[in-house]
Design an enzyme around this catalytic site. Structure first.
Site: not given
Ligand SMILES: O=C(NCCCCc1cc2cnccc2s1)c1cc(-c2ccc(F)cc2)cc(O)c1O
Ligand SMILES: [Mg+2]
Length: 214
Positions: A141, A144, A169-170, A199
């Site tokens: 998650d 992406k 997810d996603n 969500e």
């Molecule tokens: O980007 C998303 N999740 C990732 C955040 C990345 C941070 C990390 C990188 C990283 C690298 N290494 C280790 C740990 C980590 S944590 C995300 C985005 C949407 C979304 C946003 C706008 C929209 F209009 C529509 C959907 C919905 C979702 O459910 C999501 O999960």
């Molecule tokens: Mg997500």
């Protein structure tokens, strides 16, 4: 400086949740996201699918990529057998600080190891730092565009065993087309798509469950 959305979410959990009660923390976050501010937690609809897969797998070793505020961390940790811990990776230190407090408010801090850093750096360290042989269950998650390189990293590092379950997810929104193409066409995985919605919205999204065949 102005508070962040995760910090406002934490305040809502402390105000509306019950300390030591994971269900109330989950409900408080869902309420905040439905009535105050949308946030990118896996949410209640996809969260129920996550719950069912975790319950079915009943994993002894668990990795989550992308803690954010700890919502899915709490969902997973509350279902683990006594003595089982999950490792969760978060890149953003401000979000990690909020997640630690939300996980602790739920009373699940002893079941969670939160590590700050990027998956590309941390996955190769799993065996040496945490004494992990292989993961029974992985929840993707995070970024992406890292799903595909990271699943290949899991293979290269020998972190998957016959039957390891990856849940992503996603896969529709924001979307992970290269990852989907890989797990659906590779003879080394058996994949299944669980349709749902982004969500707290009516936008199409879903989870992809992939079982490593060895
Ligand atoms: O980007 C998303 N999740 C990732 C955040 C990345 C941070 C990390 C990188 C990283 C690298 N290494 C280790 C740990 C980590 S944590 C995300 C985005 C949407 C979304 C946003 C706008 C929209 F209009 C529509 C959907 C919905 C979702 O459910 C999501 O999960
Ligand atoms: Mg997500």
């Amino acid at each position: 400086t102005r508070s962040t959305r995760p910090q406002r979410m934490l305040k809502a959990v402390q105000k509306n949740g019950t300390k030591g009660n994971p269900e109330s923390v989950i409900s408080a976050i869902d309420y905040f996201c439905k009535h105050s501010e949308w946030a990118m937690n896996v949410g209640d609809e996809k969260g129920s699918i996550l719950d069912s897969v975790v319950t079915e797998v009943n994993p002894s070793t668990v990795l989550e990529l992308g803690t954010y505020c700890g919502y899915s961390t709490v969902r997973i940790a509350r279902l683990l057998s006594p003595g089982t811990k999950l490792i969760t990776l978060e890149f953003n230190p401000v979000n990690a600080a909020v997640a630690r407090q939300i996980i602790a408010y739920a009373g699940l801090q002893d079941k969670v190891i939160l590590v700050e850093g990027s998956s590309g750096d941390l996955i190769p360290q799993m065996k040496e730092r945490f004494g992990i042989m292989t993961f029974d269950f992985i929840f993707l998650d995070h970024w992406k565009d890292r799903y595909l390189p990271d699943i290949k990293l899991f293979e290269e590092c020998g972190l998957l065993r016959k039957g390891s379950v990856l849940l992503a997810d996603n896969v529709i929104c924001p979307g992970t087309p290269e990852y989907l193409e890989y797990v659906r066409n590779s003879p080394r995985y058996e994949s299944k798509y669980y349709p749902a919605h982004l969500e707290y919205t009516k936008v199409e999204d879903g989870l992809e469950k992939s079982v490593f065949l060895g």
